[in-house]
Design an enzyme around this catalytic site. Structure first.
Site, PDB file in Angstrom:
ATOM      1  N   LYS A 152       4.670 -19.003  -8.164  1.00  0.00           N
ATOM      2  CA  LYS A 152       5.211 -18.239  -9.301  1.00  0.00           C
ATOM      3  C   LYS A 152       5.888 -19.120 -10.341  1.00  0.00           C
ATOM      4  O   LYS A 152       6.037 -18.723 -11.493  1.00  0.00           O
ATOM      5  CB  LYS A 152       6.167 -17.155  -8.815  1.00  0.00           C
ATOM      6  CG  LYS A 152       5.440 -16.027  -8.113  1.00  0.00           C
ATOM      7  CD  LYS A 152       5.908 -14.692  -8.625  1.00  0.00           C
ATOM      8  CE  LYS A 152       5.076 -13.530  -8.086  1.00  0.00           C
ATOM      9  NZ  LYS A 152       4.859 -13.529  -6.635  1.00  0.00           N
TER      10      LYS A 152
ATOM     11  N   ASP B  97      -4.030  -0.912  -2.350  1.00  0.00           N
ATOM     12  CA  ASP B  97      -4.274  -0.294  -3.665  1.00  0.00           C
ATOM     13  C   ASP B  97      -5.295  -1.101  -4.470  1.00  0.00           C
ATOM     14  O   ASP B  97      -6.078  -0.539  -5.227  1.00  0.00           O
ATOM     15  CB  ASP B  97      -2.978  -0.168  -4.449  1.00  0.00           C
ATOM     16  CG  ASP B  97      -2.350  -1.521  -4.717  1.00  0.00           C
ATOM     17  OD1 ASP B  97      -1.815  -2.107  -3.764  1.00  0.00           O
ATOM     18  OD2 ASP B  97      -2.429  -2.010  -5.859  1.00  0.00           O
TER      19      ASP B  97
ATOM     20  N   GLY C 199      -1.201  -1.804   2.274  1.00  0.00           N
ATOM     21  CA  GLY C 199      -1.041  -1.714   0.817  1.00  0.00           C
ATOM     22  C   GLY C 199      -2.330  -2.085   0.114  1.00  0.00           C
ATOM     23  O   GLY C 199      -2.380  -3.045  -0.643  1.00  0.00           O
TER      24      GLY C 199
ATOM     25  N   SER D 241      13.110  -9.019  -6.712  1.00  0.00           N
ATOM     26  CA  SER D 241      13.949  -9.387  -5.577  1.00  0.00           C
ATOM     27  C   SER D 241      13.347 -10.595  -4.895  1.00  0.00           C
ATOM     28  O   SER D 241      13.860 -11.093  -3.912  1.00  0.00           O
ATOM     29  CB  SER D 241      14.041  -8.222  -4.594  1.00  0.00           C
ATOM     30  OG  SER D 241      12.747  -7.826  -4.229  1.00  0.00           O
TER      31      SER D 241
ATOM     32  N   SER E  83       0.116 -19.194  -0.742  1.00  0.00           N
ATOM     33  CA  SER E  83       0.842 -18.892  -1.985  1.00  0.00           C
ATOM     34  C   SER E  83       2.324 -19.221  -1.973  1.00  0.00           C
ATOM     35  O   SER E  83       2.908 -19.450  -3.038  1.00  0.00           O
ATOM     36  CB  SER E  83       0.645 -17.418  -2.337  1.00  0.00           C
ATOM     37  OG  SER E  83       1.099 -16.594  -1.278  1.00  0.00           O
TER      38      SER E  83
ATOM     39  N   GLU F 212      -5.318  -8.384   0.644  1.00  0.00           N
ATOM     40  CA  GLU F 212      -4.120  -7.546   0.657  1.00  0.00           C
ATOM     41  C   GLU F 212      -3.725  -7.180   2.079  1.00  0.00           C
ATOM     42  O   GLU F 212      -4.576  -7.174   2.980  1.00  0.00           O
ATOM     43  CB  GLU F 212      -4.429  -6.211  -0.020  1.00  0.00           C
ATOM     44  CG  GLU F 212      -4.564  -6.260  -1.494  1.00  0.00           C
ATOM     45  CD  GLU F 212      -4.887  -4.883  -2.036  1.00  0.00           C
ATOM     46  OE1 GLU F 212      -4.270  -4.506  -3.037  1.00  0.00           O
ATOM     47  OE2 GLU F 212      -5.737  -4.172  -1.467  1.00  0.00           O
TER      48      GLU F 212
HETATM   49  C1  LIG Z   1       4.080 -12.846  -5.894  1.00  0.00           C
HETATM   50  C2  LIG Z   1       3.442 -13.402  -4.687  1.00  0.00           C
HETATM   51  C3  LIG Z   1       2.122 -13.049  -4.305  1.00  0.00           C
HETATM   52  C4  LIG Z   1       1.303 -12.033  -5.080  1.00  0.00           C
HETATM   53  O1  LIG Z   1       1.034 -12.489  -6.388  1.00  0.00           O
HETATM   54  P1  LIG Z   1       0.511 -11.487  -7.509  1.00  0.00           P
HETATM   55  O2  LIG Z   1       0.347 -12.340  -8.711  1.00  0.00           O
HETATM   56  O3  LIG Z   1       1.548 -10.426  -7.682  1.00  0.00           O
HETATM   57  O4  LIG Z   1      -0.768 -10.913  -7.018  1.00  0.00           O
HETATM   58  C5  LIG Z   1       1.564 -13.671  -3.200  1.00  0.00           C
HETATM   59  N1  LIG Z   1       2.268 -14.555  -2.466  1.00  0.00           N
HETATM   60  C6  LIG Z   1       3.528 -14.913  -2.783  1.00  0.00           C
HETATM   61  C7  LIG Z   1       4.230 -15.895  -1.934  1.00  0.00           C
HETATM   62  C8  LIG Z   1       4.163 -14.353  -3.912  1.00  0.00           C
HETATM   63  O5  LIG Z   1       5.409 -14.717  -4.225  1.00  0.00           O
END
Ligand SMILES: *Cc1c(COP(=O)(O)O)cnc(C)c1O
Length: 322
Positions: A56, A213, A211, A81, A307, A207
């Site tokens: 992010k 969606d 969830g 959060s 991620s 996903e």
């Molecule tokens: C926010 C986040 C996601 C999902 O990302 P999106 O862009 O909302 O699809 C996946 N893994 C982690 C660790 C995140 O912080």
């Protein structure tokens, strides 16, 4: 509703130049154990090793870098959060602007402390009686702050796409690529890079089963809204895809898959025990789906986007001890 995809791979390339020097070029890890288990070559793009512990930072830093001098002097507001809060707070500090982060009263103390530690001004709201979007927008209006949402923004999508761009630059084309899916900023950005750099690669969004969606939306061809899902993947507890993310996902993604919380826990353990890395539950979505599909992946070159790695140690210990 605007349903045309407006963000392009050129925007990802521009974002990569903006974040260079600020964001980490994260490592791509491999594991002989995984390669043997799959009978394939598997590449893990490790955004758990990104600054503040998740991809992010890429989107937040790219979006804030584009502020005008006036927007910079007033500052940014975000409601989150989770990892987006820390990403915006850190990016704002590095760019020398104030950040206001709206967080629920029951947000984990560690996350509030981390956000404050990056210099963010934390505004607490009551999750049950107040609406965070309303609070965020009111703060934006009253103080002239610019609101940056966690996924549904072209500059956020472009920034998130830089992780996949780095992966393909390092590995060359892949046959299949698995990306975690919440609101779709990461998947939409990854899709732009995938179609530009590895057009034939199968791209899957993943996903939590509770969830799904995104899967429902993908199949229905329109954004489906759900109640906040109950899952340990707290980064993917979004209720719907975005106006900016959905058109790209619909056009460029091959399918949306789901996995269970138990599969996520098994992956967290594998990452810790065999690869010596800490991955948060949401960060395990891609690997969990690839494992489930491994028979189909034999002989292929496979990418997995890991991620993030932000998890409270006590919670991690609970999952590892099982
Ligand atoms: C926010 C986040 C996601 C999902 O990302 P999106 O862009 O909302 O699809 C996946 N893994 C982690 C660790 C995140 O912080």
């Amino acid at each position: 509703m605007n349903t045309t995809a407006s963000t392009t791979y050129e925007d990802v390339v521009a974002a990569a130049a903006r974040i260079a020097g600020a964001a980490n070029r994260t490592p791509v890890l491999t594991s002989r154990t995984v390669d043997e288990e799959f009978g394939a070559r598997v590449f893990f793009k490790c955004e758990n090793l990104q600054r503040m512990g998740a991809f992010k930072f890429r989107g937040a830093y790219n979006a804030l870098s584009k502020f005008t001098p006036q927007q910079r002097s007033r500052g940014v507001v975000a409601f989150s959060s989770g990892n987006h809060a820390q990403a915006v707070a850190l990016a704002a500090r590095l760019l020398g602007m104030p950040a206001t982060i709206v967080m629920p009263h029951d947000a984990p103390a560690a996350k509030v402390a981390a956000t404050r530690g990056y210099g963010g001004n934390v505004v607490i709201y009551d999750r049950y009686t107040e609406d965070r979007e309303q609070i965020g927008r009111a703060l934006a209006d009253q103080h002239g702050l610019t609101l940056i949402p966690p996924y549904d923004h072209p500059d956020v999508i472009a920034g998130q796409g830089t992780a996949a761009k780095e992966l393909f630059e390092e590995t060359g084309p892949l046959d299949a690529f698995f990306v975690c899916l919440g609101g779709g900023g990461l998947l939409a950005g990854s899709a732009l890079s995938t179609r530009a750099l590895a057009p034939g690669c199968k791209l899957y969004g993943v996903e939590p089963e509770a969830g799904n969606d995104g899967q429902q939306s993908f199949r229905a061809g329109a954004i489906v809204h759900i109640d906040t899902p109950k899952t340990i993947a707290d980064g993917a507890q979004t209720q719907h895809l975005g106006q900016h993310t959905f058109p790209i996902i619909r056009r460029d993604v091959d399918d949306i898959l789901t996995v269970t919380d138990d599969e996520l826990v098994a992956c967290m353990r594998f990452f810790a025990e065999r690869m010596k890395i800490v991955v948060e539950p949401t960060g395990c979505l891609g690997f969990a789906a690839a494992r489930r599909m491994r028979a189909e992946l034999k002989g292929k070159r496979v990418g997995i986007l890991v991620s993030g790695g932000n998890i409270d140690l006590a919670r991690l210990g609970g999952f590892l001890a099982g």
